[in-house]
Structure formats: structure tokens, C-alpha cells
Design a protein around this motif. Structure first.
Motif, PDB file in Angstrom:
ATOM      1  N   PRO A 143       0.740  -1.451  -0.679  1.00  0.00           N
ATOM      2  CA  PRO A 143       0.219   0.389  -0.319  1.00  0.00           C
ATOM      3  C   PRO A 143       1.136   1.123   0.220  1.00  0.00           C
ATOM      4  O   PRO A 143       1.874   1.778  -0.042  1.00  0.00           O
ATOM      5  N   LEU A 144      -0.149   1.955   0.132  1.00  0.00           N
ATOM      6  CA  LEU A 144       1.642   3.360   0.168  1.00  0.00           C
ATOM      7  C   LEU A 144       1.318   3.823   1.705  1.00  0.00           C
ATOM      8  O   LEU A 144       0.782   3.221   2.701  1.00  0.00           O
ATOM      9  N   SER A 145       2.502   4.304   1.563  1.00  0.00           N
ATOM     10  CA  SER A 145       3.452   4.516   3.161  1.00  0.00           C
ATOM     11  C   SER A 145       2.114   4.943   3.540  1.00  0.00           C
ATOM     12  O   SER A 145       2.272   5.083   5.211  1.00  0.00           O
ATOM     13  N   ASP A 146       1.855   6.501   3.786  1.00  0.00           N
ATOM     14  CA  ASP A 146       0.470   6.696   4.560  1.00  0.00           C
ATOM     15  C   ASP A 146      -0.829   6.478   4.436  1.00  0.00           C
ATOM     16  O   ASP A 146      -1.708   6.809   5.193  1.00  0.00           O
ATOM     17  N   LEU A 147      -0.918   5.313   4.176  1.00  0.00           N
ATOM     18  CA  LEU A 147      -2.058   4.628   4.127  1.00  0.00           C
ATOM     19  C   LEU A 147      -2.787   4.685   5.170  1.00  0.00           C
ATOM     20  O   LEU A 147      -2.180   3.506   5.621  1.00  0.00           O
ATOM     21  N   GLN A 148      -3.861   5.001   5.727  1.00  0.00           N
ATOM     22  CA  GLN A 148      -4.622   4.572   7.052  1.00  0.00           C
ATOM     23  C   GLN A 148      -5.570   3.594   6.765  1.00  0.00           C
ATOM     24  O   GLN A 148      -6.929   4.102   6.464  1.00  0.00           O
ATOM     25  N   ILE A 149      -5.718   2.386   6.710  1.00  0.00           N
ATOM     26  CA  ILE A 149      -6.874   0.604   6.804  1.00  0.00           C
ATOM     27  C   ILE A 149      -7.923   1.548   7.739  1.00  0.00           C
ATOM     28  O   ILE A 149      -7.102   1.096   8.983  1.00  0.00           O
ATOM     29  N   PRO A 150      -9.171   1.964   7.451  1.00  0.00           N
ATOM     30  CA  PRO A 150     -10.173   2.149   8.252  1.00  0.00           C
ATOM     31  C   PRO A 150      -9.921   0.503   8.912  1.00  0.00           C
ATOM     32  O   PRO A 150     -10.172  -0.587   8.908  1.00  0.00           O
ATOM     33  N   ASP A 151     -10.675   1.025  10.538  1.00  0.00           N
ATOM     34  CA  ASP A 151     -10.853  -0.735  11.083  1.00  0.00           C
ATOM     35  C   ASP A 151     -12.580  -0.192  10.534  1.00  0.00           C
ATOM     36  O   ASP A 151     -12.517  -2.084  10.476  1.00  0.00           O
ATOM     37  N   GLU A 152     -13.711   0.547  10.357  1.00  0.00           N
ATOM     38  CA  GLU A 152     -14.789   0.044   9.904  1.00  0.00           C
ATOM     39  C   GLU A 152     -14.613  -1.614   8.711  1.00  0.00           C
ATOM     40  O   GLU A 152     -14.648  -0.673   7.628  1.00  0.00           O
ATOM     41  N   VAL A 153     -15.471  -2.027   8.583  1.00  0.00           N
ATOM     42  CA  VAL A 153     -15.278  -3.385   7.529  1.00  0.00           C
ATOM     43  C   VAL A 153     -16.350  -3.380   7.342  1.00  0.00           C
ATOM     44  O   VAL A 153     -17.589  -3.773   8.091  1.00  0.00           O
ATOM     45  N   LEU A 154     -16.246  -3.714   5.941  1.00  0.00           N
ATOM     46  CA  LEU A 154     -17.842  -4.154   5.015  1.00  0.00           C
ATOM     47  C   LEU A 154     -17.728  -5.199   4.540  1.00  0.00           C
ATOM     48  O   LEU A 154     -17.033  -5.576   3.379  1.00  0.00           O
ATOM     49  N   ASP A 155     -18.746  -6.246   4.867  1.00  0.00           N
ATOM     50  CA  ASP A 155     -17.993  -7.712   4.610  1.00  0.00           C
ATOM     51  C   ASP A 155     -19.401  -8.159   3.474  1.00  0.00           C
ATOM     52  O   ASP A 155     -20.640  -8.242   3.922  1.00  0.00           O
ATOM     53  N   LEU A 156     -18.829  -7.865   2.257  1.00  0.00           N
ATOM     54  CA  LEU A 156     -19.870  -8.508   0.968  1.00  0.00           C
ATOM     55  C   LEU A 156     -20.022  -9.439   1.525  1.00  0.00           C
ATOM     56  O   LEU A 156     -21.613  -9.741   0.567  1.00  0.00           O
ATOM     57  N   LEU A 184     -12.913   6.350   2.991  1.00  0.00           N
ATOM     58  CA  LEU A 184     -12.634   4.998   2.938  1.00  0.00           C
ATOM     59  C   LEU A 184     -13.559   4.056   2.964  1.00  0.00           C
ATOM     60  O   LEU A 184     -13.937   4.326   4.110  1.00  0.00           O
ATOM     61  N   ILE A 185     -13.646   3.673   1.996  1.00  0.00           N
ATOM     62  CA  ILE A 185     -14.428   1.817   2.599  1.00  0.00           C
ATOM     63  C   ILE A 185     -12.834   0.500   2.046  1.00  0.00           C
ATOM     64  O   ILE A 185     -12.406   0.754   1.626  1.00  0.00           O
ATOM     65  N   HIS A 186     -13.408   0.237   3.650  1.00  0.00           N
ATOM     66  CA  HIS A 186     -12.656  -1.338   3.455  1.00  0.00           C
ATOM     67  C   HIS A 186     -13.484  -2.392   3.553  1.00  0.00           C
ATOM     68  O   HIS A 186     -14.421  -2.474   4.282  1.00  0.00           O
ATOM     69  N   LEU A 187     -13.077  -3.519   2.130  1.00  0.00           N
ATOM     70  CA  LEU A 187     -14.003  -4.743   2.066  1.00  0.00           C
ATOM     71  C   LEU A 187     -13.784  -5.170   1.942  1.00  0.00           C
ATOM     72  O   LEU A 187     -12.464  -5.876   1.777  1.00  0.00           O
ATOM     73  N   ILE A 188     -14.811  -6.927   2.994  1.00  0.00           N
ATOM     74  CA  ILE A 188     -13.776  -8.328   2.178  1.00  0.00           C
ATOM     75  C   ILE A 188     -15.225  -8.067   1.939  1.00  0.00           C
ATOM     76  O   ILE A 188     -16.576  -8.810   1.424  1.00  0.00           O
ATOM     77  N   ALA A 189     -14.554  -9.841   0.554  1.00  0.00           N
ATOM     78  CA  ALA A 189     -15.694 -10.435  -0.119  1.00  0.00           C
ATOM     79  C   ALA A 189     -14.451 -11.971  -0.327  1.00  0.00           C
ATOM     80  O   ALA A 189     -13.640 -12.235   0.232  1.00  0.00           O
TER      81      ALA A 189
END
Length: 525
Positions: A143-156, A184-189
Motif C-alpha cells: 500500500p501507500l506509505s501513508d495509507l490508514q486502513i479503516p477499522d470499519e469493515v464492509l463484509d460482502l 475510505l471503504i475497507h471491503l472484504i469479499a
């Protein structure tokens, strides 16, 4: 108001004899015209507001409001699931693009790609972060060096799992539309293009937000057009088949109320076979019946006026004839003595008929003067006036018996209740006296009881009963007399007097064993 056709071209002069400037003159005229236009606009606005208010409170206005409400409900039903599906499709596309990009990891030496290649693959897939897990291994693009991955996860994988997830699925696109631009949208599928247990990506929400706005506007244009077209068709159909016929019925009722005797004011019923057609035919039938009743009433009123004019003179003549019959009572002529009782009965019936016609011919009975009445005293006085024997020593052919509890009283008009009972008792006596070959003595019995709401007075006799042909029109004037020489007014007057007290008179039973009438009067307090 300014009238250009009456404008005086001679301008008035000022105090020093100089004419005023034309600029001031036209300014005043313009101000006057503006005031007039303002008043006209205010009047037009008031009339428009009143018309709009009347329309909204009318059946058409309420129907239009309901149509708009249903259109909005249809819009909500269409748009909400469609928006959720659009967001899911957009996110699924990003997942598939990320899966395709992740295949570059498989072709790289030692499953390792450079940071520059990772950025390029992420950019081509439209994601900021990619992580693939499967077969006990984890693939990840840097990922980008300054990317903060959101804690909220959208699980499809759980979007249609249960009701809670269904509600979250429907709310998700609106949450995206209201989010901040940098969200940002943190997505799992679950992977579909390639093998694996889970794919995890991070995407910017702004492109999805733009896509959802475009999709929403397109859906609104299409669905609103279809819904409004359907609503207009439904509104027009309901107006044509329901509202307008009801308005026509309302106008017909108003016209009938204004002039009920005008046959042209009655609406012509249509050939419709539904409820409105049934109402139209029933209304037309009712109006015709009322019209006939009014014509009959007018004829009876004219007849009543004519009868009332001659009835007074007729009574005077009958009184004179009765006095002459009293003088004949002293005659020694056997033929006179034999015919005299028949003459007296005929004169009595004629006087009674004249009095009943005068009484019934009054336009209206007066309102009852309510008093506390002792029923036993009232009943015995009425029995005497009806020609019944009240005491055990009485010589009358018909006796009176009272079954009234001690101290029984009721509230009513004594004079009207007296007339009511006299009419019923006299009818019973006359029927008994005219019964041929009668062996037992006649009897009229009055019974009184009180219920929780009413006073019930029952007048029963042991006479021959009422003929069947007379029962259908028993309480109609001039048509129910079952005794020769009767006027047919006694029962009609009795019912009218009872109804003035808020009660009624009805026939309970009749037959060879006798006749029973019931008087039911409401308790006053």
C-alpha cells in the motif's frame, strides 16, 4: 381607478401659476397604476388561494394527494433497494478488478513484485490496498506509505445473512452519499475469479459517491416519469368513474333541495351496474317518491282547507239536529221511539267524525307540556270518556280493568295522553259492541310497567280482532277503520301523540281472542 379615456389634457397649475412638471405627473400616474395592479394581484391571489383550499378539501383534491403519496411510496420502494444493488455491483467490480491484478503476483519471481509495480496494479484496479488469503498463503500488494486502513469493515459475504444485515445493506448507499469526500471503504469479499478464502481491499468512497449520484438521478427521472404517468392515469380514471358521478349526484341533491317539485332537476340515472349506478337509481326513485308525497300533501292541504271551512257549519247543523232529536225523546209515537236510538247514534258518529277531522286537520300538534301524571286517574277518566264501565255497578256493555301498580306515574302531557288512551279504548268498545251474537261481556284492560328506559302501557280487549285487510294500513289516516261509520283517524292521531312524546304505538297481536296495542314512552329523567 385611472381611466386613460377620461384623462384631462389640461394640466393643473401650481400656486405661482406655473404648470407642474410632466415628470411628477407621470410618476403619480405610475404610482396609481401600480397600486391598482397590486390590489388586482392581491384579489387574484386571494381567489386562487381559496380555490386551491377548496380543491384540497374536495374529493378530487384528497384523491390527488393520495395519488401523490402512493407515487412517493412507489419511488421509495423502487429506489432504496436499487441503490443498494448499485453500490454492491460497483464494489463487486472493484473486487473482481483487484483479483485480476493479484494474478500478477503469481507470475512474479518468488511471488514478489516491486513497489512501483504494486502501485501500478493497485491504480489499474482502482483500489488502494489489496490482500489475498488462501491455501495457507497471503498475497499482498504494497500500500501507500501513508495509507490508514479503516477499522470499519464492509463484509460482502454477510450482506444477505439476516434481517440486521439486510437493513445495513439497504442503508449502506445512503451512508456513502452522506460521507465526507476523503472517506475510505475497507471491503472484504470471497474471491470469484481466482481461488482463495478471502480478498481484502480498500477503495476511495468519492468515485462510488459520484456513481451513486448519477444512478440516483437516472432512476428518479425514469421512475418518477413512470409513476407520475401511472398516477395521472389512475387519477383521471378515478375522477371519471367515481368523483364526477358523485359530484353529479351532489349537484342533483342540491338542485332537488332547492326545488323538489321540479322533475327536470332530478338527475337521470345511468346504466352503470356498480354501486354508484345503484345509488343513482335509488336516489332517483327516492326523489320521485318524495315528489309524489309532496304533491299528495299539497292536495291534502288544499282539501283540508276546504273541509275546515265547511266543517264548522256542519257541526252547527249536527248540533241542531241533535237538539231536535232530544225533543223527539218526549214523543209518544212508537215509530219515533223505535227510530230515535239509531238517529242518536248516527248523530254521535257524525259529530265525532267532524271533531276528529278538525283535530287531525291541524297543521301541527303543539309540543307536549310535560307534567307528572298519575296513570290510574288518567286511565279511568279516559275510560269514562270512551264509554267504558269503570265501576263494578256500571251498566255499560264494555267494562274497564286497570292493572296499574299503586302510585304508578309517568311524565307527559295529560291532555295528549288522555286523547291517546280515549282513541284506543273507544276503538276497542266500538269493535266489541258491533260484534254479532256476542254472549260474554266486553272488557278492555290497561296494564302498565316500567323498564330501564321506557314506560310501557298495554291496552288489550276481548273483541273480535282487526280484519286482515285493515292491518297493513292500520295507522294511516282515513284508511284503517274497521268499524262502520268510523273515521279511520283514531289510531293515526294516537301514534302522532305518542311520537310527540318520543315514543310510539304498535299492534302487538290481534285475532278472535282480542286485540292488544302497546304504547311505549321513554322515561324523561
Amino acid at each position: 381607478m385611472f381611466d386613460p379615456g377620461k384623462t384631462d389634457i389640461n394640466l393643473p397649475y401650481g400656486p405661482k401659476g406655473r404648470p407642474p412638471s410632466r415628470q411628477g405627473f407621470y410618476a403619480r400616474r405610475l404610482a396609481h397604476a401600480a397600486a391598482v395592479l397590486g390590489r388586482l394581484g392581491l384579489d387574484a391571489g386571494t381567489r386562487a388561494f381559496k380555490a386551491a383550499r377548496d380543491f384540497l378539501f374536495s374529493l378530487s383534491g384528497q384523491l390527488l394527494i393520495l395519488t401523490l403519496v402512493f407515487v412517493m411510496i412507489v419511488e421509495v420502494v423502487i429506489v432504496i433497494p436499487r441503490m443498494a444493488a448499485d453500490q454492491e455491483d460497483w464494489l463487486t467490480d472493484r473486487v473482481r478488478s483487484a483479483e485480476i491484478a493479484s494474478q500478477a503476483v503469481d507470475t512474479a519471481a518468488a511471488n514478489n513484485v516491486s513497489r512501483a509495480t504494486s502501485f501500478q496494479l493497485l491504480r489499474s484496479a482502482g483500489v488502494l490496498y489489496l490482500r489475498l488469503q488462501g491455501g495457507g498463503r497471503v498475497y499482498q500488494l504494497h500500500p501507500l506509505s501513508d495509507l490508514q486502513i479503516p477499522d470499519e469493515v464492509l463484509d460482502l459475504r454477510d450482506s444477505h445473512k439476516d434481517l440486521r444485515h439486510d437493513l445495513a445493506y439497504l442503508w449502506a448507499p445512503w451512508n456513502t452519499l452522506m460521507a465526507k469526500p476523503d472517506r475510505l471503504i475497507h471491503l472484504i469479499a470471497k474471491p470469484r475469479v481466482r481461488s482463495g478464502d478471502m480478498i481484502e481491499i480498500v477503495v476511495r468512497a468519492q468515485p462510488l459517491k459520484t456513481y451513486l449520484k448519477s444512478s440516483l438521478l437516472g432512476m428518479l427521472r425514469m421512475s418518477l416519469s413512470i409513476s407520475l404517468a401511472a398516477g395521472i392515469l389512475v387519477f383521471a380514471a378515478l375522477s371519471a368513474f367515481i368523483v364526477r358521478p358523485i359530484q353529479k349526484l351532489t349537484d342533483g341533491i342540491a338542485a332537488f333541495r332547492t326545488n323538489p317539485e321540479d322533475p327536470s332537476a332530478a338527475p337521470k340515472p345511468t346504466t352503470r351496474r356498480d354501486e354508484i349506478g345503484h345509488i343513482e337509481r335509488e336516489l332517483a326513485s327516492m326523489q320521485e317518491q318524495v315528489r309524489q308525497a309532496l304533491r299528495s300533501r299539497a292536495r291534502l292541504a288544499a282539501l283540508g282547507q276546504a273541509v275546515s271551512k265547511i266543517n264548522h257549519d256542519l257541526r252547527n247543523m249536527l248540533t241542531a239536529a241533535q237538539m231536535a232529536s232530544d225533543r223527539l225523546a218526549t214523543s209518544a209515537d212508537p215509530a219515533v221511539a223505535k227510530a230515535l236510538p239509531r238517529l242518536e247514534r248516527a248523530l254521535d258518529r257524525a259529530l265525532s267524525l267532524a271533531q276528529n277531522v278538525l283535530t287531525y286537520g291541524k297543521s301541527d300538534e303543539r309540543a307536549p307540556e310535560i307534567q307528572i301524571v298519575k296513570l290510574r286517574e288518567l286511565a279511568e277518566a279516559a275510560a269514562e270518556d270512551a264509554g267504558l264501565g269503570v265501576t263494578a255497578q256500571a251498566t255499560e256493555s264494555v267494562r274497564f280493568a286497570a292493572r296499574i301498580p299503586r302510585g304508578f306515574h309517568l311524565e307527559g302531557d295529560p291532555e295528549q295522553l288522555h286523547r291517546l288512551l280515549v282513541n284506543l279504548m273507544r276503538n276497542a268498545r266500538q269493535a266489541i259492541e258491533l260484534q254479532p251474537n256476542r254472549k260474554s261481556r266486553g272488557r278492555v284492560t290497561l296494564t302498565a310497567i316500567k323498564t330501564a328506559q321506557d314506560v310501557v302501557i298495554i291496552v288489550a280487549d276481548n273483541g273480535p280482532g282487526i280484519p286482515e285487510r285493515a292491518r297493513d294500513k292500520l295507522f294511516q289516516p282515513f284508511s284503517s277503520s274497521a268499524t262502520p261509520g268510523g273515521s279511520g283517524l283514531g289510531l293515526a292521531i294516537s301514534r302522532e301523540l305518542a311520537q310527540l312524546h318520543g315514543g310510539d304505538v304498535r299492534l302487538v297481536q290481534t285475532g278472535p281472542e282480542g286485540t292488544t296495542f302497546e304504547i311505549r314512552l321513554p322515561l324523561k329523567g
